[in-house]
Each structure stands twice: as C-alpha cells, then as structure tokens.
Design a protein around this motif. Structure first.
Motif, PDB file in Angstrom:
ATOM      1  N   GLY A 180       0.838  -1.195   0.000  1.00 42.44           N
ATOM      2  CA  GLY A 180       0.000   0.000   0.000  1.00 42.44           C
ATOM      3  C   GLY A 180       0.863   1.232   0.000  1.00 42.44           C
ATOM      4  O   GLY A 180       2.077   1.151  -0.208  1.00 42.44           O
ATOM      5  N   THR A 181       0.224   2.372   0.189  1.00 42.75           N
ATOM      6  CA  THR A 181       1.001   3.597   0.368  1.00 42.75           C
ATOM      7  C   THR A 181       0.503   4.286   1.628  1.00 42.75           C
ATOM      8  O   THR A 181      -0.654   4.132   2.014  1.00 42.75           O
ATOM      9  CB  THR A 181       0.867   4.577  -0.822  1.00 42.75           C
ATOM     10  N   ILE A 182       1.415   4.997   2.257  1.00 42.17           N
ATOM     11  CA  ILE A 182       1.075   5.787   3.438  1.00 42.17           C
ATOM     12  C   ILE A 182       1.375   7.232   3.043  1.00 42.17           C
ATOM     13  O   ILE A 182       2.548   7.580   2.835  1.00 42.17           O
ATOM     14  CB  ILE A 182       1.902   5.331   4.664  1.00 42.17           C
ATOM     15  N   ALA A 183       0.319   8.035   2.896  1.00 45.09           N
ATOM     16  CA  ALA A 183       0.485   9.401   2.382  1.00 45.09           C
ATOM     17  C   ALA A 183       1.418  10.206   3.281  1.00 45.09           C
ATOM     18  O   ALA A 183       1.234  10.233   4.502  1.00 45.09           O
ATOM     19  CB  ALA A 183      -0.876  10.088   2.279  1.00 45.09           C
ATOM     20  N   GLY A 184       2.448  10.791   2.698  1.00 46.75           N
ATOM     21  CA  GLY A 184       3.362  11.639   3.453  1.00 46.75           C
ATOM     22  C   GLY A 184       4.481  10.885   4.157  1.00 46.75           C
ATOM     23  O   GLY A 184       5.342  11.492   4.791  1.00 46.75           O
ATOM     24  N   LYS A 185       4.497   9.566   4.034  1.00 48.43           N
ATOM     25  CA  LYS A 185       5.493   8.759   4.748  1.00 48.43           C
ATOM     26  C   LYS A 185       6.924   9.090   4.331  1.00 48.43           C
ATOM     27  O   LYS A 185       7.824   9.190   5.170  1.00 48.43           O
ATOM     28  CB  LYS A 185       5.219   7.268   4.523  1.00 48.43           C
ATOM     29  N   GLY A 186       7.137   9.267   3.016  1.00 47.55           N
ATOM     30  CA  GLY A 186       8.491   9.546   2.528  1.00 47.55           C
ATOM     31  C   GLY A 186       9.057  10.807   3.157  1.00 47.55           C
ATOM     32  O   GLY A 186      10.219  10.843   3.597  1.00 47.55           O
ATOM     33  N   VAL A 187       8.221  11.844   3.210  1.00 50.89           N
ATOM     34  CA  VAL A 187       8.646  13.128   3.783  1.00 50.89           C
ATOM     35  C   VAL A 187       8.936  12.957   5.276  1.00 50.89           C
ATOM     36  O   VAL A 187       9.955  13.448   5.784  1.00 50.89           O
ATOM     37  CB  VAL A 187       7.552  14.207   3.550  1.00 50.89           C
ATOM     38  N   ILE A 188       8.065  12.251   5.982  1.00 49.22           N
ATOM     39  CA  ILE A 188       8.228  12.081   7.436  1.00 49.22           C
ATOM     40  C   ILE A 188       9.474  11.241   7.750  1.00 49.22           C
ATOM     41  O   ILE A 188      10.279  11.618   8.604  1.00 49.22           O
ATOM     42  CB  ILE A 188       6.964  11.422   8.045  1.00 49.22           C
ATOM     43  N   ASN A 189       9.647  10.135   7.045  1.00 49.74           N
ATOM     44  CA  ASN A 189      10.794   9.263   7.349  1.00 49.74           C
ATOM     45  C   ASN A 189      12.121   9.921   6.987  1.00 49.74           C
ATOM     46  O   ASN A 189      13.128   9.745   7.687  1.00 49.74           O
ATOM     47  CB  ASN A 189      10.645   7.917   6.658  1.00 49.74           C
ATOM     48  N   ASN A 190      12.116  10.705   5.903  1.00 46.60           N
ATOM     49  CA  ASN A 190      13.330  11.440   5.533  1.00 46.60           C
ATOM     50  C   ASN A 190      13.657  12.476   6.609  1.00 46.60           C
ATOM     51  O   ASN A 190      14.800  12.590   7.059  1.00 46.60           O
ATOM     52  CB  ASN A 190      13.133  12.127   4.177  1.00 46.60           C
ATOM     53  N   GLU A 191      12.629  13.199   7.045  1.00 45.67           N
ATOM     54  CA  GLU A 191      12.829  14.236   8.059  1.00 45.67           C
ATOM     55  C   GLU A 191      13.288  13.627   9.391  1.00 45.67           C
ATOM     56  O   GLU A 191      14.243  14.104  10.010  1.00 45.67           O
ATOM     57  CB  GLU A 191      11.526  15.044   8.227  1.00 45.67           C
TER      58      GLU A 191
END
Ligand code: UDP
Length: 235
Positions: A41-52
């Motif tokens: 699936g996808t988790i909206a905004g996950k990439g931004v949060i995990n990078n941060e």
C-alpha cells in the motif's frame, strides 16, 4: 553535486548515483509493504516524514559516537549519504516483546526484557529474511567475526541513545531494525533509516501504537501516527 542514474529501487527508498564517487542520493517513497511483501500500500506523506525523522536523528547519533552514512538532507524526500555496501544483515534490537518474537516463541506482546535482545536476519527476499546467528553470518561470509562484534557494540550503544531520546518524548521504544554498510574506506557505519517503518513506538502513557503496526494490523489512523511521531522527534 549532480543526481545521476538510479542504482536501485527498494521497497521504501530509491538510491541514485551522484557525480561524487563517495556520495549517493536516497529518495524516500510513500510505498509500504508488510508480511514479507504480502501486503502492499502507500502511506500518504510517509516519505517526507521518514526522511525528516532520519535527518534529525542521524546527526544526533553521530554526535553520540556512532558513525553514520548521513551527510545532509537535500529536499523533503531526499538525502545525501556516503556510499556504502550494505551488509546483508537486518540487526534487530528488542527491549519489549512484540511482533515476530511473540509469534515465534509465545512471549506475550508487551513483556519487557531485563536486557536488550539482539537478533540478526539474513537480508534476502528469496529466503524471506531468515533469522540467523553470528556463526551463520560468519560461515556465509556476510561479515567477519570482528565486524559482527563491532555491529553489536554500535547497536547496543544506539539502543541506549534511542531509548532515552524517545522516553524523553513520551515514547517507549519497543524494538527496531537497523542496517550497516561498509564505506569506500572500509569503515562499518550505520546506514538505512530510523523511522516508524523500522521501529515499534508505543506511547508511554496510553500504550497507543505510533508505528507501522497500524498498517500491518489495519488499525487505522496511520498517517496521523507517523505525523505524531515526527512532531515528538522535532520537539
Ligand atoms: N523490521 C523492519 N524491517 C523488516 C523486519 C522488521 O524494519 O524487514 C522492524 C519492525 O518494524 C520492528 C522490528 O524490526 O520494529 C522487529 O520486527 P519483527 O521481527 O517483530 O517483525 P514483524 O512483526 O514486522 O514481522
């Protein structure tokens, strides 16, 4: 510094070459998988949060005396890192029983361990990341005996740092997975990420799960849990 061709695409990140032979760019994705790829699936905004979150934590970890691959955050979803060859080992630390150890050994979830428990898995999708011991890792030449000792020491030190860091923010660090790599100069350094994808975080007061178990177990409010964890890390 120039972003060049993609070298690799994993489940949660892409890796790109740069014009510097000692540096890669990592791009974080919203894609999520669980249960050995059975659930996608996808988790909206996950990439931004995990990078941060990783971009905040890694410099602190470095200051605490554990060398890492992190150089700098480049954009909401990208970071510059040192080139490493990843050791094909998932290094898991458990402070409290949850997930696979509870299922495999019948230890009720939430049972606190007197001391942190360290596990290795062989990072190989074809064999479903099987649990292995130090001797297996040495026999398979995944790492030398000395490298494993070093990884163990670094991981135990990391656990002490992370447990304190999260406790101060009202979060119980139940367990986590890290990966190490060897840089172009032969040093073993912490790589990959530290995020709600790779850690179990339980609110100290309420026991609420603030991590990927919300996705794995269909608990709802996944995006909110990731946001909440970022907020606590930023404070
Ligand atoms: N973990 C991870 N990647 C994996 C397997 C586990 O990041 O491929 C993390 C997981 O988020 C948890 C810890 O490692 O924080 C221990 O996971 P466990 O072995 O309990 O696996 P699971 O219950 O996810 O199958």
């Amino acid at each position: 510094m120039q972003k060049l061709e993609q070298l690799y695409e994993g489940k949660a990140k892409k890796v790109f070459k740069t014009d510097n032979p000692d540096e890669f760019i990592i791009e974080y994705k919203d894609d999520a998988t669980a249960g050995d790829g059975a659930k996608k699936g996808t988790i909206a905004g996950k990439g931004v949060i995990n990078n941060e979150m990783t971009s905040i934590l890694f410099p602190m970890i470095e200051k605490a005396g554990i060398p890492t691959h992190f150089i700098e955050k480049l954009s909401p979803t990208e970071q510059l890192v040192k080139v490493v060859t990843i050791l094909p080992l998932e290094v898991i630390v458990r402070n409290t029983a949850a997930g696979s150890i509870s299922q495999r050994l019948g230890i009720p979830e939430g049972t606190k361990f007197d001391e942190p428990t360290l596990e290795f898995s062989y990072k190989n999708d074809d064999y479903h990341d099987p649990l292995i011991n130090d001797d297996h890792a040495v026999a398979m030449k995944l790492a030398t005996r000395e490298e494993i000792a070093q990884v163990r020491d670094m991981t135990m030190k990391l656990n002490e740092f992370l447990k304190d860091f999260f406790a101060q923010r009202g979060v119980d660090l139940i367990d986590f997975k890290v990966e190490y790599g060897k840089d172009n100069y032969g040093n073993i350094i912490l790589a990959d990420e530290i995020s709600p994808d790779t850690c179990r975080f339980w609110d100290i007061e309420t026991g609420e799960k603030l991590d990927k178990d919300r996705f794995r177990r269909d608990l709802g409010n996944i995006e909110e849990a990731y946001q909440e964890m970022l907020k606590r890390v930023e404070n």
